[in-house]
Design a protein around this motif. Structure first.
Motif, short mmCIF file in Angstrom:
data_model
loop_
_atom_site.label_atom_id
_atom_site.label_comp_id
_atom_site.label_asym_id
_atom_site.label_seq_id
_atom_site.Cartn_x
_atom_site.Cartn_y
_atom_site.Cartn_z
N GLN A 346 39.21 31.03 44.02
CA GLN A 346 38.62 32.23 44.35
C GLN A 346 39.26 33.45 43.84
OE1 GLN A 346 39.13 34.81 46.82
NE2 GLN A 346 37.54 36.02 45.69
N ASP A 347 40.59 33.12 43.99
CA ASP A 347 41.66 34.25 43.92
C ASP A 347 42.59 34.17 42.72
OD1 ASP A 347 42.85 36.66 45.12
OD2 ASP A 347 44.48 35.68 45.08
N ARG A 348 42.59 32.99 41.86
CA ARG A 348 43.50 32.68 40.88
C ARG A 348 42.76 32.43 39.49
NH1 ARG A 348 48.67 31.06 40.09
NH2 ARG A 348 49.06 29.25 38.67
N PHE A 349 43.08 33.15 38.58
CA PHE A 349 42.54 32.94 37.03
C PHE A 349 43.68 32.38 36.14
CE2 PHE A 349 41.59 34.19 32.67
CZ PHE A 349 40.16 34.18 32.76
N VAL A 350 43.51 31.35 35.57
CA VAL A 350 44.47 30.58 34.56
C VAL A 350 43.59 30.37 33.29
CG1 VAL A 350 46.03 28.87 34.22
CG2 VAL A 350 45.81 29.72 36.50
N CYS A 351 43.88 31.20 32.27
CA CYS A 351 43.21 30.72 30.97
C CYS A 351 43.47 29.36 30.37
CB CYS A 351 43.35 31.79 29.89
SG CYS A 351 42.61 31.62 28.47
N ARG A 352 42.57 28.79 30.03
CA ARG A 352 42.58 27.19 29.41
C ARG A 352 43.25 27.41 28.18
NH1 ARG A 352 43.12 24.02 33.74
NH2 ARG A 352 41.32 24.44 35.05
N VAL A 353 43.20 28.56 27.21
CA VAL A 353 43.62 28.43 26.04
C VAL A 353 44.85 29.16 25.69
CG1 VAL A 353 43.13 29.61 23.74
CG2 VAL A 353 41.32 28.38 25.31
N CYS A 354 45.08 30.27 26.38
CA CYS A 354 46.26 31.03 26.04
C CYS A 354 47.31 31.11 27.26
CB CYS A 354 46.09 32.62 25.74
SG CYS A 354 45.58 33.77 27.24
N GLY A 355 46.85 30.51 28.48
CA GLY A 355 47.53 30.45 29.50
C GLY A 355 47.69 31.64 30.44
N HIS A 356 47.14 32.44 30.18
CA HIS A 356 47.31 33.75 30.81
C HIS A 356 46.85 33.62 32.28
CE1 HIS A 356 46.99 37.89 32.02
NE2 HIS A 356 45.65 37.81 32.49
N ILE A 357 47.87 33.91 33.21
CA ILE A 357 47.53 33.95 34.74
C ILE A 357 47.55 35.25 35.07
CG2 ILE A 357 48.57 33.01 37.00
CD1 ILE A 357 50.20 31.09 35.17
N ASP A 358 46.48 35.36 36.37
CA ASP A 358 46.19 36.71 36.92
C ASP A 358 45.65 36.60 38.09
OD1 ASP A 358 46.22 39.63 37.50
OD2 ASP A 358 45.10 39.84 35.63
N GLN A 359 45.45 37.50 38.73
CA GLN A 359 44.39 37.58 40.05
C GLN A 359 43.02 37.63 39.52
OE1 GLN A 359 42.39 39.96 41.77
NE2 GLN A 359 42.34 38.92 43.81
N ALA A 360 42.21 36.89 39.89
CA ALA A 360 40.97 36.57 39.37
C ALA A 360 40.21 37.98 39.25
CB ALA A 360 40.26 35.61 40.21
N ASP A 361 40.13 38.82 40.24
CA ASP A 361 39.16 39.95 40.36
C ASP A 361 39.96 40.89 39.63
OD1 ASP A 361 37.32 38.73 42.27
OD2 ASP A 361 38.46 39.54 43.98
N HIS A 362 41.23 41.09 39.44
CA HIS A 362 41.97 42.10 38.59
C HIS A 362 41.72 41.66 36.99
CE1 HIS A 362 45.54 43.62 36.43
NE2 HIS A 362 45.07 44.67 36.95
N ASN A 363 41.58 40.30 36.64
CA ASN A 363 41.41 40.04 35.51
C ASN A 363 39.79 40.38 35.07
OD1 ASN A 363 41.66 38.34 32.82
ND2 ASN A 363 39.90 37.53 33.66
N ALA A 364 38.95 40.31 35.90
CA ALA A 364 37.53 40.73 35.79
C ALA A 364 37.39 42.38 35.66
CB ALA A 364 36.81 40.01 37.24
#
Length: 386
Positions: A346-364
């Motif tokens: 719910q809180d973690r975003f990890v891109c499957r292509v470029c590997g970008h990591i961010d807080q999920a809601d901040h990325n949105a």
């Protein structure tokens, strides 16, 4: 810029009795109109007026209150038709929609009643109103308001609704305030609205820490448990306490929404940016959530938060853009890759292509800001070209 200002009336006992009798009669008449409207093909106010006007006059309504009552019923049927078309009928919408469509709309005995300037007039220098009732014209019903409400009443236009709630009388007046032209901007502040985190901006997540899963969620959970316990008891005392807590919860949610909207608008104004919000219309019908999250989704007023941001931003000359939220939580902001698996928790975003990591809601929120910028620039350039 249209707003609604809530003014508290302070009628005498005799005036309160006259107001109550008036509302009961108006809503009895509304039920009569509703029965006719349910069987009619043409439910517009003008068509209903030709069918039931003289019947309402015979019940004891004067001309203009009868017209306002007919318009209230016509608006109720128009709203129901729009909800049926949009599918906003809640769970099992197919059977429920059929049931709703074939049932006349009912009106509570003390449901709100609209009045126009012929039925209700304001004497602001005396802090009184003159209003039509079944007992005759009440010419000096006192009201109380704050200085800022008195300033808003200077811009009053349109109808005023008489409302009886929690043994108190209110007038809901529509005001039309001249809004300044929004400033031209080149950057935007994206705002992601959610359940665990009520609002996260594209600047950082710290801006919304006070509205995350901490105190707000704990307070809502406490309210829900207390409400469940009182409902289980079911006594008259429990029901009385439930009515009191309903307004307490409403005031709490409204206060938090005011805090969030004020902070967001101030942040955008200070940095010379616009604001981008998600269009969450119908989210309660579209969302598929775990049982534990449904109560949170249904207990928060996202439409109210959007309304607060919009009118505060208009006063501050901050442009507001509304975008489609589809895939904003699944799209990687740096590379644009969209994948449900990008959001690992719910809180973690990890891109499957470029590997970008961010807080999920901040990325949105970053994606929302970008979509708003594209929409704003496209619309602005199109208007200039035209």
């Amino acid at each position: 810029m249209k707003r609604v200002v809530k003014i508290k009336l302070a009628p005498t006992d005799a005036q309160a009795r006259a107001l109550r009798e008036t509302m009961v009669l108006c809503n009895t008449a509304a039920d009569v109109v509703s029965q006719v409207a349910q069987a009619a093909e043409d439910r517009r106010a003008f068509a209903l007026q030709k069918a039931v006007y003289h019947q309402l006059k015979a019940l004891g309504l004067s001309a203009q209150p009868a017209v306002r009552t007919i318009k209230k019923v016509a608006d109720a049927y128009a709203t129901r038709a729009a909800n049926l078309v949009a599918g906003n009928c809640g769970p099992r919408s197919g059977k429920r929609a059929t049931s709703i469509a074939t049932t006349p709309i009912g009106f509570r005995a003390l449901a709100s009643q609209p009045f126009d300037d012929r039925c209700l007039s304001w004497q602001q220098q005396d802090s009184t109103v003159s209003i039509w009732t079944t007992a005759g014209r009440l010419k000096a019903v006192r009201y109380v308001c704050a200085p800022w409400q008195r300033e808003l009443l200077e811009h009053r236009s349109g109808e005023t609704d008489l409302v009886f709630r929690d043994n108190m009388w209110f007038l809901y007046a529509t005001v039309d305030i001249p809004a300044p032209e929004p400033a031209e901007v080149e950057e935007f502040l994206g705002v992601d609205l959610g359940i665990v985190n009520l609002a996260v901006t594209s600047d950082d997540t710290a801006a919304s820490a006070d509205w995350s899963g901490g105190a707000v969620t704990a307070r809502r959970t406490k309210y829900a448990r207390t409400r469940w316990a009182l409902q289980k008891v079911g006594s008259k005392s429990a029901k009385r306490k439930l009515r009191g807590r309903r307004q307490k919860e409403h005031r709490y949610a409204t206060d938090i929404n005011h805090q969030i909207s004020k902070t967001i608008v101030a942040q955008a104004q200070r940095t010379g940016r616009g604001i981008v919000l998600e269009d969450l219309s119908g989210i309660r019908e579209r969302a598929r959530l775990a049982k534990a999250q449904r109560q949170q989704l249904h207990s928060w007023a996202y439409a109210q938060l959007r309304e607060f941001v919009t009118y505060k931003a208009a006063s501050a000359r901050v442009p507001v853009v509304v975008v489609d939220p589809r895939n904003t939580s699944r799209m990687c902001y740096p590379c644009g890759h969209v994948d449900k698996a990008n959001r690992t928790t719910q809180d973690r975003f990890v891109c499957r292509v470029c590997g970008h990591i961010d807080q999920a809601d901040h990325n949105a929120a970053l994606n929302i800001a970008y979509l708003g910028y594209v929409q704003y620039m496209t619309t602005t350039h199109s208007c200039r070209a035209a």
